[in-house]
Design a protein around this motif. Structure first.
Motif, PDB file in Angstrom:
ATOM      1  N   THR A 145      -0.538   4.680  -2.239  1.00 52.49           N
ATOM      2  CA  THR A 145      -1.410   3.162  -1.839  1.00 52.49           C
ATOM      3  C   THR A 145      -0.522   2.309  -1.684  1.00 52.49           C
ATOM      4  O   THR A 145       0.378   2.350  -2.410  1.00 52.49           O
ATOM      5  CB  THR A 145      -2.569   2.757  -2.266  1.00 52.49           C
ATOM      6  OG1 THR A 145      -3.457   3.725  -3.039  1.00 52.49           O
ATOM      7  CG2 THR A 145      -3.278   2.093  -2.105  1.00 52.49           C
ATOM      8  N   GLY A 174      -6.274  -2.321  -2.499  1.00 52.33           N
ATOM      9  CA  GLY A 174      -5.721  -0.605  -1.442  1.00 52.33           C
ATOM     10  C   GLY A 174      -6.383  -1.214  -0.073  1.00 52.33           C
ATOM     11  O   GLY A 174      -7.080  -1.528   0.313  1.00 52.33           O
ATOM     12  N   THR A 188      -3.759   4.350   3.202  1.00 54.37           N
ATOM     13  CA  THR A 188      -2.976   5.534   2.184  1.00 54.37           C
ATOM     14  C   THR A 188      -2.168   6.730   3.063  1.00 54.37           C
ATOM     15  O   THR A 188      -2.541   6.284   4.049  1.00 54.37           O
ATOM     16  CB  THR A 188      -4.178   6.396   2.063  1.00 54.37           C
ATOM     17  OG1 THR A 188      -4.936   5.604   0.813  1.00 54.37           O
ATOM     18  CG2 THR A 188      -3.775   7.400   1.062  1.00 54.37           C
ATOM     19  N   ILE A 216      -7.645   3.553  -4.299  1.00 56.43           N
ATOM     20  CA  ILE A 216      -5.905   3.883  -4.904  1.00 56.43           C
ATOM     21  C   ILE A 216      -6.213   4.664  -5.567  1.00 56.43           C
ATOM     22  O   ILE A 216      -6.491   5.418  -5.524  1.00 56.43           O
ATOM     23  CB  ILE A 216      -6.179   2.619  -5.794  1.00 56.43           C
ATOM     24  CG1 ILE A 216      -7.036   2.413  -7.290  1.00 56.43           C
ATOM     25  CG2 ILE A 216      -6.431   1.614  -4.855  1.00 56.43           C
ATOM     26  CD1 ILE A 216      -6.233   2.188  -8.158  1.00 56.43           C
ATOM     27  N   PRO A 254      -3.853   8.327  -5.168  1.00 55.25           N
ATOM     28  CA  PRO A 254      -4.086   8.625  -4.970  1.00 55.25           C
ATOM     29  C   PRO A 254      -3.071  10.057  -5.027  1.00 55.25           C
ATOM     30  O   PRO A 254      -2.435   9.990  -5.674  1.00 55.25           O
ATOM     31  CB  PRO A 254      -3.827   8.750  -2.719  1.00 55.25           C
ATOM     32  CG  PRO A 254      -2.908   7.554  -2.833  1.00 55.25           C
ATOM     33  CD  PRO A 254      -2.984   6.932  -4.413  1.00 55.25           C
ATOM     34  N   ALA A 301      -8.664  10.903  -4.642  1.00 51.26           N
ATOM     35  CA  ALA A 301      -8.278   9.253  -5.742  1.00 51.26           C
ATOM     36  C   ALA A 301      -9.409   8.620  -5.559  1.00 51.26           C
ATOM     37  O   ALA A 301     -10.627   8.725  -6.364  1.00 51.26           O
ATOM     38  CB  ALA A 301      -7.902   8.986  -3.517  1.00 51.26           C
TER      39      ALA A 301
END
Length: 516
Positions: A90, A97, A100, A123, A125, A139
């Motif tokens: 992220t 976030g 990604t 956020i 991931p 995520a």
């Protein structure tokens, strides 16, 4: 029984993620607004980690400009599948976030690809490769109905490995074991046909905890493991040497054991300065799922060695002072700048030892790229020293040693007074204020600057050829996460501030090591 010492990566290395390729283990940690970003480490024994490089290592990959120190690259996951390494991460802005990103490489030492932007919110991931070769992206994000489910949601989509795009429906997996707590840091594992979803709850501070859920199908539904939390130190007292334990990732060894890397901190009197570090914890699989630290239920400062793995006689972080004379063509992997490369400002001197620091008007409190390079503080009791030569044209020009912790930092700098007499000045700075703590004249513009740290504070000294003078001390909590805020630990390094045409400083060497 032979043991190793935790942490296995000391200093600010938050949010560890680990994978294995054959006999080799690879690990990444968060780097926030420090550059290069996302350090990659290699190990054969899980205990000693060698820096390989960074995932984000060229400006074309992304920009960190304008971000706070604790924004930037958060909580990456590294995985290996059929000869390719994947890192998903992220990019955060304003403590949320924003984007990604997915990076790939055939060699974890790099070079890593340009990022692929994934259509994903939230956020932390992660990727999971199932037995059928399909890859699943997970995520965490804000839940749609927080009053019903709790504030956080773990979710999933499939990742198409040909196009590197998320595809198919979105699956809501789980809302955590602790209602009212935001669930984050999801990692998925499969054991004996059962999918185990491991997550973190309770925030990243004292109530941090590892929780879990399980399912017979990869897309769920997932049922909470009633043993949750499976690992936490939130119930332990102030005498516990390790706190804030959580954010784990699991790896199997060639000998068939499972180990977890976890973050934790080592506070002193309720505050910590080194940041979140990497701890190694044994894991045992049972019919009920994973059991963390099965012998003790806690992360220990000394732990048994992994079976079948013999650590070599080396360590990642120094146990004796190490002097860097900057004789190489580039800075070593332990050095970072802020938000981007500083080759035009800080560089080794071609054909000779030493480092040139060209002044920049960008202050350390800005969200730009100042003339600064630093390395993580890895020992509570530490000494950092540098010999530096600098002739300041005005009192607004300075170069020297910096101790940086997010919104708080201190500088011990060579400068001048209005009459042109060289001075060394000790200054403590916060986002919106600064305090000059001491200033003394020195006999020349070539001095040794030193900072010592211990349980009580950071003490600053100068040697100018006639003797050593102690300028003052700053209480250790000033540099703690609890007072300075943010998600990082202390960095100590070199900097220069002033008009770009005002000249440059020459750093002969920089020395870092533990103090007795």
């Amino acid at each position: 029984m032979p043991t190793f010492a935790n942490p296995v990566l000391a200093g600010s290395h938050p949010d560890p993620s680990i994978c294995r390729a054959g006999e080799d283990f690879y690990l990444v940690t968060s780097s926030f607004a420090y550059y290069p970003g996302l350090p990659v480490f290699h190990s054969r024994d899980l205990v000693n980690w060698r820096p390989l490089g960074h995932v984000v290592h060229r400006p074309s990959q992304l920009s960190l400009n304008g971000l706070g120190i604790s924004d930037g690259l958060w909580a990456a996951t590294i995985r290996h599948h059929e000869g390719t390494f994947y890192v998903v991460v992220t990019l955060a802005s304003g403590r949320r976030g924003s984007t990604t990103l997915l990076f790939t490489a055939h060699d974890p030492a790099g070079p890593w690809s340009e990022p692929t932007v994934l259509d994903a919110e939230g956020i932390d991931p992660s990727l999971f490769f199932d037995d059928d070769g399909r890859c699943w992206f997970t995520a965490c994000r804000d839940a749609a109905e927080p009053e019903v489910t709790g504030p956080g949601e773990l979710w999933m989509r499939e990742l198409d490995l040909e196009t590197l795009a998320l595809t198919g429906p979105t699956h809501a997996l789980w809302y955590g074991a602790m209602r009212g707590a935001w669930v984050e840091a999801p990692h998925l594992y499969k054991r004996d046909g059962v999918y185990h979803l491991i997550a973190a709850e309770g925030g990243t501070e004292h109530h941090h905890a590892v929780t879990a859920a399980r399912s017979d199908t990869v897309t769920g539904p997932y049922a909470t493991d009633p043993r949750s939390p499976l690992l936490t130190h939130r119930h332990r007292g102030a005498a516990e040497p390790i706190h804030n334990v959580g954010h784990v990732d699991l790896v199997d060894t060639p000998a068939g054991e499972t180990w977890a890397v976890a973050l934790g901190v080592r506070p002193v009197d309720g505050t910590h300065t080194l940041g979140r570090e990497v701890f190694l914890v044994p894991v045992e699989w049972t019919a009920r799922g994973p059991v963390f630290a099965p012998d003790t239920g806690r992360v220990r400062p000394a732990e048994r060695l992994p079976a079948g793995l013999t650590p070599p006689a080396r360590v990642t972080h120094p146990t004796a002072p190490v002097r860097d004379d900057f004789s190489g063509a580039a800075l070593g992997p332990e050095w970072n700048s802020l938000r981007g490369p500083v080759d035009h400002l800080v560089s080794p001197r071609p054909g000779e030892q030493g480092l040139t620091v060209r002044l920049s008007p960008e202050p350390l409190t800005s969200t730009g790229t100042p003339a600064f390079v630093g390395r993580r503080q890895q020992h509570l009791r530490m000494r950092a020293r540098t010999r530096i030569r600098f002739t300041a044209a005005t009192p607004a020009h300075e170069a020297g040693l910096a101790v940086v912790q997010d919104h708080h930092h201190a500088t011990l700098a060579l400068t001048t007074d209005a009459s042109g007499t060289p001075h060394v000045v000790l200054t403590a700075r916060q986002t919106d204020s600064e305090t000059r703590l001491a200033a003394i004249p020195v006999t020349n513009d070539d001095v040794v600057l030193t900072v010592d740290s211990d349980e009580s504070g950071y003490t600053f000294h100068v040697e100018d050829g006639t003797g050593t003078t102690t300028l003052g001390s700053i209480d250790r909590p000033f540099f703690s996460t609890e007072l300075a805020g943010g998600f990082v630990g202390v960095y100590v390094g070199l900097y220069g501030i002033g008009d770009a045409e005002a000249g440059e400083a020459h750093v002969h060497w920089f020395e870092y090591g533990p103090a007795c």
